[in-house]
Write a protein that holds these residues in place. Structure first.
Motif, short mmCIF file in Angstrom:
data_model
loop_
_atom_site.label_atom_id
_atom_site.label_comp_id
_atom_site.label_asym_id
_atom_site.label_seq_id
_atom_site.Cartn_x
_atom_site.Cartn_y
_atom_site.Cartn_z
N LEU A 40 11.01 24.22 49.82
CA LEU A 40 11.41 23.29 50.87
C LEU A 40 11.39 23.99 52.22
O LEU A 40 11.60 25.20 52.31
N SER A 44 16.27 22.47 55.47
CA SER A 44 16.39 21.38 54.49
C SER A 44 17.80 21.32 53.90
O SER A 44 18.41 22.34 53.62
N ILE A 46 19.37 19.14 50.66
CA ILE A 46 18.99 18.27 49.54
C ILE A 46 20.06 17.20 49.33
O ILE A 46 21.23 17.51 49.18
N GLU A 47 19.63 15.94 49.30
CA GLU A 47 20.54 14.82 49.06
C GLU A 47 20.62 14.47 47.58
O GLU A 47 21.69 14.14 47.09
N CYS A 49 18.37 14.71 43.47
CA CYS A 49 17.28 15.20 42.65
C CYS A 49 17.24 14.35 41.39
O CYS A 49 18.29 13.97 40.85
N TRP A 100 23.73 17.35 48.26
CA TRP A 100 23.94 17.89 49.61
C TRP A 100 24.01 19.40 49.60
O TRP A 100 24.91 20.02 50.13
N THR A 102 22.29 23.03 50.58
CA THR A 102 21.36 23.62 51.53
C THR A 102 20.15 24.11 50.76
O THR A 102 20.28 24.88 49.83
N GLY A 103 19.00 23.59 51.12
CA GLY A 103 17.77 23.96 50.43
C GLY A 103 16.79 24.64 51.36
O GLY A 103 15.61 24.66 51.10
N VAL A 136 12.73 15.23 44.59
CA VAL A 136 13.81 15.71 45.44
C VAL A 136 13.81 14.91 46.73
O VAL A 136 12.76 14.73 47.36
N TYR A 138 15.43 14.93 50.51
CA TYR A 138 16.09 15.88 51.40
C TYR A 138 15.88 15.47 52.86
O TYR A 138 15.07 14.60 53.17
N ARG A 139 16.64 16.09 53.72
CA ARG A 139 16.49 15.92 55.17
C ARG A 139 16.31 17.29 55.80
O ARG A 139 16.82 18.27 55.29
#
Length: 144
Positions: A40, A44, A46-47, A49, A100, A102-103, A136, A138-139
């Motif tokens: 990622l 990023s 991650i919200e 998966c 949520w 951290t990715g 996945v 993510y934002r």
């Protein structure tokens, strides 16, 4: 390496990455195999998966179950705990919401674990069929 069949441009929120893993890729002469999915981008978060069965996993031989979990090399189930791919139907899925995590720069991994026999012989798979999509959401947030 798994096929990345749904890349999206950075800058759109939310973003999705989806990877298709076919049973033909699971060839390790071991009951476990880690498949590298992708990394990622920096920033990023991650919200969620999820995994979705695209073709049911089967084996007429000694493998009686095959699970997948998703995470990183350091924590193989940080995003999704083990989901059994045997006895499923196309479209069945397992999802972890509200991760949520951290990715930022996270190298995503899928860990497959067989019960009863090795996944393969280092050349070909022992499985008869199966495919799973690992997804996945993510934002990407700007650095502060």
């Amino acid at each position: 390496m798994a096929t990345d069949f749904n890349p999206k441009a950075i800058g759109q929120n939310p973003l999705y990455r989806a990877f298709l893993v076919d049973s033909d890729e699971l060839i390790d002469a071991s009951t476990t195999q880690t498949v590298a999915l992708g990394t990622l981008p920096v920033g990023s978060v991650i919200e969620s998966c999820w995994v979705e069965v695209r073709a049911p996993f089967t084996d007429a031989g000694s493998i009686s179950a095959c699970t997948v979990q998703v995470g990183s090399a350091g924590d193989p189930n940080s995003l999704l705990v083990a989901f059994d791919l045997f006895g499923t139907s196309t479209g069945d899925r397992s999802e972890s919401k509200g991760v949520w995590e951290t990715g930022s720069g996270l190298a995503l991994k899928a860990l497959f674990t067989a019960t009863g026999a090795n996944l393969g012989n280092a050349t070909i798979t022992s499985l008869d069929a199966g495919a799973v999509a690992v997804c996945v959401k993510y934002r990407v947030y700007p650095a502060l």
